[in-house]
Enzyme design. Sequence first.
Site, short mmCIF file in Angstrom:
data_model
loop_
_atom_site.label_atom_id
_atom_site.label_comp_id
_atom_site.label_asym_id
_atom_site.label_seq_id
_atom_site.Cartn_x
_atom_site.Cartn_y
_atom_site.Cartn_z
N PRO A 95 0.81 -1.22 0.00
CA PRO A 95 0.00 0.00 0.00
C PRO A 95 0.84 1.28 0.00
O PRO A 95 0.45 2.28 -0.59
CB PRO A 95 -0.82 -0.13 1.29
CG PRO A 95 -0.95 -1.61 1.48
CD PRO A 95 0.35 -2.19 1.02
N GLY A 96 2.01 1.24 0.64
CA GLY A 96 2.88 2.43 0.67
C GLY A 96 4.13 2.27 -0.15
O GLY A 96 5.06 3.08 -0.03
N ALA A 97 4.19 1.24 -0.98
CA ALA A 97 5.40 1.00 -1.77
C ALA A 97 5.00 0.39 -3.11
O ALA A 97 5.08 -0.81 -3.31
CB ALA A 97 6.35 0.06 -1.02
N GLY A 98 4.56 1.28 -4.00
CA GLY A 98 4.21 0.83 -5.34
C GLY A 98 5.38 1.05 -6.27
O GLY A 98 6.26 0.22 -6.42
N GLN B 277 -14.65 7.07 -30.30
CA GLN B 277 -15.25 8.29 -30.82
C GLN B 277 -15.79 8.09 -32.23
O GLN B 277 -16.89 8.57 -32.56
CB GLN B 277 -14.20 9.42 -30.82
CG GLN B 277 -14.76 10.79 -31.17
CD GLN B 277 -15.61 11.36 -30.05
OE1 GLN B 277 -15.55 10.90 -28.91
NE2 GLN B 277 -16.41 12.37 -30.37
N ILE B 278 -15.05 7.38 -33.07
CA ILE B 278 -15.50 7.12 -34.44
C ILE B 278 -16.80 6.32 -34.44
O ILE B 278 -17.67 6.52 -35.29
CB ILE B 278 -14.39 6.39 -35.23
CG1 ILE B 278 -13.22 7.36 -35.50
CG2 ILE B 278 -14.92 5.80 -36.53
CD1 ILE B 278 -11.98 6.69 -36.06
N GLU C 62 3.50 -2.37 -13.71
CA GLU C 62 4.90 -2.64 -14.05
C GLU C 62 5.63 -1.38 -14.50
O GLU C 62 6.40 -1.37 -15.45
CB GLU C 62 4.99 -3.74 -15.12
CG GLU C 62 4.55 -5.09 -14.57
CD GLU C 62 5.07 -6.25 -15.39
OE1 GLU C 62 6.15 -6.12 -15.98
OE2 GLU C 62 4.38 -7.28 -15.41
#
Length: 389
Positions: free
Chosen positions: A131-134, A336-337, A363
């Site tokens: 959670p604190g180290a991505g 969009q097209i 990644e």
Amino acid sequence: MDFSLSTEEREVRDWVRTFVQRELMPLEQEVLRRERRGEPGLTSDELTALQLKAKESGFWGVQTPEEYGGMGLSAVMTALLEAELGRTFVPFRFGGAADNILFHANDEQKERYLLPTISGERKSCFAITEPGAGSDAKNIRTSARKDGADWIINGEKTFITGGNEADFVMVFAVTDPEKGAGGGVTCFLVDRDMGWKSEPIDTMGEWGPASLVFDNVRVPESQILGEEGQGFALAMQWIGRGRYLLPARAIGSCERLISMAIEHANTRETFGAPIATRQAIQWMIADSGVELEALRWLVLHAAWQVDSGMDSRHAQSIAKLYGGIKANEIVDRVLQIHGGMGYTRELPIERWYRELRLLRIYEGTDEIQRRTIARNLLKGHVKIGGALG
């Protein structure tokens, strides 16, 4: 300088293209129906059956060394293969693979983990993100404390691919807080029945990551993969094993999407003429085509560097960054097209829209790739002009 494919590369590409068209694309409508009911697109048994069908033609362990029963394909050939698989959103991957760092296992560990994973008897997952180290992998807090001949692991991992299905995990924990990433992180092979638990994480796409919890999980010394304290180097080897393969698959997705846009533009009429005659549509098609070709060569160049034994990290970061950004721009134009129909769930465009958004995050986020590219240029690690400079 020859940009043509070799006979072998063409044969491999063509076989995979045929496999995708005959075996995977016919499953797309059922996969969509299942996913929209909150079910897996393919069951485990269906995936295994498809993998075994591919194995009958020799497609097993695409990058697994031949000594372990794999094909041992080059990076360029693997990139071509991934591009073909990207032509469909059916969640297929060839069997016979194992995480690259598992080849660092000792003989006993190879018997228990590597070989059964290659054969498909076991399923693994790689757990470093917290959670604190991505993006900042050096900031991991999961700890492993020595207790006699064992280690006690405590902590939480998040966004772990395959974490809900795996029966063992390669988990990275701090074993020496003072050294940290510089010799204080160790990788452990931990079976699920040793006590760790997983919970699914709900996402906007069909990727089903997991949160893993380690609460006083006891593992013996023999479960260390590699050497004590050298886990961070293993983690970086895993992360950098083939970043070019992510945008490689996006090549196939973009090819399919642009083809859909061209067909729709040629058949959809407004004010008495096909929308393909409108300059606004033509420019969207043109920009998408140019960007697709640029992406193709960035990916193949990175793969060529891998095969040549060069340091390909810079080239892979460029391909990953460009691929994530441009694939998202292309799918947005294609939606969009198609107008309102593109926004509905009658067509698979919105499904690709959600899937390709992940390419800019996992990644290595766009921001991390930019940081890496800028640092390499500013410090002179690479020069403008690259391999041809």
